[in-house]
Design a protein around this motif. Structure first.
Motif, short mmCIF file in Angstrom:
data_model
loop_
_atom_site.label_atom_id
_atom_site.label_comp_id
_atom_site.label_asym_id
_atom_site.label_seq_id
_atom_site.Cartn_x
_atom_site.Cartn_y
_atom_site.Cartn_z
N LEU A 167 -3.30 -8.47 6.81
CA LEU A 167 -2.29 -8.57 6.17
C LEU A 167 -1.92 -9.75 4.92
CD1 LEU A 167 -0.89 -7.86 10.47
CD2 LEU A 167 -1.13 -6.13 7.39
N LYS A 185 5.06 -6.85 9.20
CA LYS A 185 3.54 -6.23 8.81
C LYS A 185 2.82 -5.27 9.79
CE LYS A 185 3.12 -9.64 5.38
NZ LYS A 185 1.55 -10.47 4.80
N SER A 188 5.34 -2.17 11.19
CA SER A 188 5.78 -1.36 10.21
C SER A 188 4.28 -0.36 9.94
CB SER A 188 6.26 -2.24 9.00
OG SER A 188 5.15 -2.72 8.32
N ASN A 189 2.91 -0.49 10.26
CA ASN A 189 1.77 0.13 9.72
C ASN A 189 1.25 0.12 10.93
OD1 ASN A 189 -0.54 0.64 8.68
ND2 ASN A 189 -0.97 -1.81 7.45
N THR A 190 0.88 1.70 10.92
CA THR A 190 0.73 2.24 11.97
C THR A 190 -1.07 2.54 12.57
OG1 THR A 190 0.20 5.05 10.37
CG2 THR A 190 2.57 4.28 11.41
N LYS A 191 -1.24 1.67 10.99
CA LYS A 191 -2.62 1.35 11.02
C LYS A 191 -3.28 0.75 12.39
CE LYS A 191 -6.45 -0.55 9.13
NZ LYS A 191 -7.45 -1.23 7.82
N ASN A 231 8.59 -7.25 1.84
CA ASN A 231 7.80 -5.82 2.54
C ASN A 231 7.97 -4.80 1.90
OD1 ASN A 231 5.25 -7.09 4.22
ND2 ASN A 231 7.16 -8.58 4.53
#
Length: 252
Positions: A167, A185, A188-191, A231
Protein backbone atom coordinates in the motif's frame (compact mmCIF):
# COMPACT_ATOMS: atom_id res chain seq x y z
CA UNK A 1 0.29 -18.01 13.97
CA UNK A 2 1.45 -18.42 17.56
CA UNK A 3 4.94 -19.20 16.23
CA UNK A 4 5.07 -16.23 13.86
CA UNK A 5 7.63 -13.58 14.65
CA UNK A 6 6.05 -10.35 15.83
CA UNK A 7 7.84 -7.02 16.15
CA UNK A 8 6.72 -4.09 18.24
CA UNK A 9 8.18 -0.98 16.64
CA UNK A 10 8.67 2.25 18.63
CA UNK A 11 9.97 5.57 17.26
CA UNK A 12 11.32 7.74 20.06
CA UNK A 13 12.65 11.25 20.41
CA UNK A 14 12.75 13.30 23.61
CA UNK A 15 10.32 11.19 25.65
CA UNK A 16 12.43 10.54 28.74
CA UNK A 17 9.34 10.73 30.95
CA UNK A 18 7.50 7.94 29.14
CA UNK A 19 9.81 5.63 27.21
CA UNK A 20 10.59 3.25 30.07
CA UNK A 21 6.91 2.52 30.68
CA UNK A 22 6.41 1.85 26.97
CA UNK A 23 9.39 -0.50 26.80
CA UNK A 24 8.48 -2.30 30.02
CA UNK A 25 4.95 -2.93 28.75
CA UNK A 26 6.43 -4.68 25.70
CA UNK A 27 9.03 -6.70 27.61
CA UNK A 28 6.35 -8.00 29.97
CA UNK A 29 4.35 -9.60 27.14
CA UNK A 30 3.80 -13.37 27.36
CA UNK A 31 4.15 -13.99 23.61
CA UNK A 32 7.33 -16.06 23.04
CA UNK A 33 8.47 -14.98 19.57
CA UNK A 34 8.44 -11.24 20.17
CA UNK A 35 11.08 -8.66 19.31
CA UNK A 36 11.19 -4.96 20.14
CA UNK A 37 12.71 -2.43 17.74
CA UNK A 38 13.36 1.05 19.12
CA UNK A 39 14.32 3.83 16.70
CA UNK A 40 16.03 6.66 18.55
CA UNK A 41 15.93 9.92 16.58
CA UNK A 42 18.68 12.06 18.11
CA UNK A 43 17.02 12.91 21.40
CA UNK A 44 18.41 15.92 23.23
CA UNK A 45 17.04 14.94 26.65
CA UNK A 46 17.90 11.87 28.74
CA UNK A 47 16.17 9.35 26.44
CA UNK A 48 19.39 7.87 25.00
CA UNK A 49 20.83 7.22 28.44
CA UNK A 50 17.62 5.51 29.58
CA UNK A 51 17.70 3.23 26.55
CA UNK A 52 21.29 2.05 27.15
CA UNK A 53 20.20 -0.51 29.72
CA UNK A 54 18.07 -2.31 27.14
CA UNK A 55 20.95 -2.83 24.68
CA UNK A 56 21.89 -6.12 26.36
CA UNK A 57 18.44 -7.64 25.89
CA UNK A 58 18.46 -10.29 23.16
CA UNK A 59 14.95 -9.47 22.00
CA UNK A 60 15.55 -5.71 21.83
CA UNK A 61 17.22 -3.77 19.02
CA UNK A 62 17.97 -0.08 19.44
CA UNK A 63 18.62 1.69 16.17
CA UNK A 64 20.20 5.12 16.56
CA UNK A 65 19.07 7.22 13.61
CA UNK A 66 18.85 10.83 12.51
CA UNK A 67 15.92 13.09 13.30
CA UNK A 68 13.33 12.24 10.64
CA UNK A 69 11.63 15.64 10.79
CA UNK A 70 8.00 14.61 11.40
CA UNK A 71 6.13 11.93 13.37
CA UNK A 72 4.89 10.20 10.21
CA UNK A 73 8.35 10.05 8.67
CA UNK A 74 9.61 8.47 11.87
CA UNK A 75 6.77 5.93 11.82
CA UNK A 76 7.42 5.04 8.18
CA UNK A 77 11.12 4.48 8.80
CA UNK A 78 10.28 2.19 11.72
CA UNK A 79 7.84 0.13 9.68
CA UNK A 80 10.04 -0.39 6.63
CA UNK A 81 12.91 -2.12 8.43
CA UNK A 82 11.40 -4.87 10.64
CA UNK A 83 12.05 -8.46 9.65
CA UNK A 84 8.87 -9.98 11.00
CA UNK A 85 5.55 -11.47 9.96
CA UNK A 86 3.43 -9.10 12.05
CA UNK A 87 4.11 -5.51 13.10
CA UNK A 88 2.55 -3.80 16.11
CA UNK A 89 3.33 -0.06 16.14
CA UNK A 90 3.59 1.71 19.46
CA UNK A 91 4.42 5.35 20.10
CA UNK A 92 6.95 6.17 22.79
CA UNK A 93 4.37 7.81 25.06
CA UNK A 94 1.89 4.91 24.80
CA UNK A 95 1.97 1.52 26.50
CA UNK A 96 0.22 -1.86 26.60
CA UNK A 97 -2.14 -2.29 29.53
CA UNK A 98 -1.77 -6.04 30.11
CA UNK A 99 0.82 -8.73 29.36
CA UNK A 100 -1.26 -10.68 26.83
CA UNK A 101 -1.86 -7.90 24.29
CA UNK A 102 0.51 -9.39 21.72
CA UNK A 103 -0.86 -12.90 22.28
CA UNK A 104 -4.38 -11.56 21.79
CA UNK A 105 -3.43 -10.09 18.44
CA UNK A 106 -1.59 -13.28 17.44
CA UNK A 107 -4.60 -15.44 18.32
CA UNK A 108 -6.88 -13.18 16.30
CA UNK A 109 -4.60 -13.36 13.26
CA UNK A 110 -4.60 -17.15 13.57
CA UNK A 111 -8.39 -17.41 13.86
CA UNK A 112 -9.33 -14.90 11.18
CA UNK A 113 -6.38 -14.89 8.77
CA UNK A 114 -6.80 -11.10 8.71
CA UNK A 115 -4.29 -8.66 7.30
CA UNK A 116 -5.14 -5.84 9.69
CA UNK A 117 -6.51 -6.03 13.24
CA UNK A 118 -7.49 -3.19 15.57
CA UNK A 119 -8.54 -3.14 19.22
CA UNK A 120 -9.59 -0.49 21.71
CA UNK A 121 -7.53 1.94 23.72
CA UNK A 122 -7.85 4.46 26.51
CA UNK A 123 -6.75 8.06 26.06
CA UNK A 124 -5.31 9.18 29.37
CA UNK A 125 -3.92 12.30 30.99
CA UNK A 126 -0.40 12.89 29.72
CA UNK A 127 1.17 12.94 33.17
CA UNK A 128 -1.31 10.79 35.09
CA UNK A 129 -1.94 7.59 33.13
CA UNK A 130 -4.50 6.35 35.66
CA UNK A 131 -6.81 9.22 34.70
CA UNK A 132 -8.86 8.14 31.68
CA UNK A 133 -10.03 10.99 29.46
CA UNK A 134 -11.57 9.10 26.54
CA UNK A 135 -12.67 5.56 25.76
CA UNK A 136 -11.56 4.83 22.20
CA UNK A 137 -13.86 1.85 21.58
CA UNK A 138 -14.13 0.58 18.04
CA UNK A 139 -16.38 -1.77 16.08
CA UNK A 140 -16.21 -3.59 12.73
CA UNK A 141 -15.42 -0.75 10.34
CA UNK A 142 -15.93 -0.41 6.62
CA UNK A 143 -14.94 2.50 4.38
CA UNK A 144 -18.23 4.30 5.03
CA UNK A 145 -17.52 4.35 8.76
CA UNK A 146 -14.26 6.18 8.03
CA UNK A 147 -16.24 8.75 6.05
CA UNK A 148 -18.30 9.37 9.18
CA UNK A 149 -15.13 10.09 11.16
CA UNK A 150 -14.75 6.70 12.83
CA UNK A 151 -11.34 5.02 12.70
CA UNK A 152 -8.99 2.84 14.74
CA UNK A 153 -6.36 4.35 17.01
CA UNK A 154 -2.72 3.84 16.00
CA UNK A 155 -1.74 2.58 19.46
CA UNK A 156 -4.12 -0.39 19.19
CA UNK A 157 -3.48 -1.84 15.73
CA UNK A 158 -1.46 -4.73 14.29
CA UNK A 159 -0.91 -5.75 10.68
CA UNK A 160 0.96 -8.04 8.35
CA UNK A 161 4.24 -6.59 7.21
CA UNK A 162 3.42 -6.88 3.50
CA UNK A 163 0.83 -4.08 3.81
CA UNK A 164 3.60 -1.49 4.18
CA UNK A 165 5.01 -2.19 0.73
CA UNK A 166 1.78 -3.22 -0.98
CA UNK A 167 0.00 0.00 0.00
CA UNK A 168 3.08 2.25 -0.17
CA UNK A 169 2.72 3.54 3.36
CA UNK A 170 2.57 7.36 3.55
CA UNK A 171 3.49 7.88 -0.08
CA UNK A 172 2.00 11.38 0.26
CA UNK A 173 4.50 12.29 2.98
CA UNK A 174 1.90 13.41 5.49
CA UNK A 175 3.30 14.75 8.74
CA UNK A 176 0.44 13.72 11.05
CA UNK A 177 -2.28 11.76 9.20
CA UNK A 178 -0.31 8.81 7.80
CA UNK A 179 -2.31 6.42 9.99
CA UNK A 180 -5.67 7.62 8.65
CA UNK A 181 -4.37 7.44 5.08
CA UNK A 182 -3.27 3.87 5.80
CA UNK A 183 -6.75 2.95 7.07
CA UNK A 184 -8.36 4.33 3.90
CA UNK A 185 -6.07 2.26 1.72
CA UNK A 186 -6.83 -0.91 3.70
CA UNK A 187 -10.59 -0.54 4.05
CA UNK A 188 -11.14 0.61 0.46
CA UNK A 189 -9.36 -2.44 -0.98
CA UNK A 190 -11.35 -5.69 -0.88
CA UNK A 191 -8.10 -7.63 -1.23
CA UNK A 192 -7.32 -7.04 2.44
CA UNK A 193 -9.23 -8.39 5.40
CA UNK A 194 -9.54 -6.32 8.55
CA UNK A 195 -10.92 -7.48 11.90
CA UNK A 196 -11.97 -5.83 15.13
CA UNK A 197 -10.55 -7.25 18.36
CA UNK A 198 -12.95 -6.31 21.15
CA UNK A 199 -10.23 -5.85 23.72
CA UNK A 200 -8.66 -2.79 25.33
CA UNK A 201 -4.99 -3.14 24.49
CA UNK A 202 -3.24 0.12 25.32
CA UNK A 203 -3.22 3.56 26.86
CA UNK A 204 -2.44 6.60 24.75
CA UNK A 205 -1.25 9.74 26.50
CA UNK A 206 -3.21 12.82 25.53
CA UNK A 207 -1.52 15.75 23.74
CA UNK A 208 0.61 13.64 21.43
CA UNK A 209 1.93 14.88 18.09
CA UNK A 210 -1.46 15.27 16.37
CA UNK A 211 -3.31 16.68 19.40
CA UNK A 212 -0.63 18.83 21.00
CA UNK A 213 -2.56 22.05 20.37
CA UNK A 214 -5.30 23.50 18.19
CA UNK A 215 -2.93 24.08 15.28
CA UNK A 216 -1.73 20.46 15.15
CA UNK A 217 -5.31 19.18 15.42
CA UNK A 218 -6.36 21.36 12.48
CA UNK A 219 -3.31 20.23 10.49
CA UNK A 220 -4.01 16.55 11.20
CA UNK A 221 -7.66 16.88 10.16
CA UNK A 222 -6.66 18.81 7.04
CA UNK A 223 -4.29 16.02 6.02
CA UNK A 224 -6.96 13.41 6.76
CA UNK A 225 -9.38 15.25 4.47
CA UNK A 226 -6.74 15.47 1.72
CA UNK A 227 -6.08 11.75 1.99
CA UNK A 228 -9.54 10.99 0.60
CA UNK A 229 -8.78 12.93 -2.59
CA UNK A 230 -5.32 11.41 -2.86
CA UNK A 231 -6.90 7.95 -2.75
CA UNK A 232 -9.48 8.87 -5.39
CA UNK A 233 -12.47 8.72 -3.04
CA UNK A 234 -15.11 11.45 -2.76
CA UNK A 235 -16.15 12.49 0.73
CA UNK A 236 -18.44 15.18 2.09
CA UNK A 237 -16.91 18.39 3.40
CA UNK A 238 -18.83 17.59 6.58
CA UNK A 239 -16.11 15.01 7.27
CA UNK A 240 -14.31 17.65 9.32
CA UNK A 241 -17.29 18.08 11.67
CA UNK A 242 -18.09 14.37 11.81
CA UNK A 243 -14.54 13.47 12.83
CA UNK A 244 -14.61 16.12 15.54
CA UNK A 245 -18.04 14.96 16.79
CA UNK A 246 -16.85 11.34 17.04
CA UNK A 247 -13.99 12.45 19.27
CA UNK A 248 -16.33 14.48 21.48
CA UNK A 249 -18.54 11.41 22.04
CA UNK A 250 -15.56 9.49 23.41
CA UNK A 251 -14.94 11.86 26.29
CA UNK A 252 -15.84 10.59 29.75
Amino acid sequence: MMNEKIIVSIPVRNTEQFIEEAVSSVLSQDYPNLHLNIYEGQSTDNTKELLRKYEKFKNVSIIYTTNSGSPCRAIKRCLELPDADIIIPLMADDFFIHNSVVSSFANEFRKTNADFIYGNCYVVDRYNSSKIIRNFKNFNYDINDLKLGNHPHWSSVAFKRNLIKDLDFNNNDFKLACDFDFYIKILSNTKYKSCYLDNFTSKHRNAGASSKNLLTMISANSEAFKSWKNNGIKVSKLFWLRKFFVKIKQFI
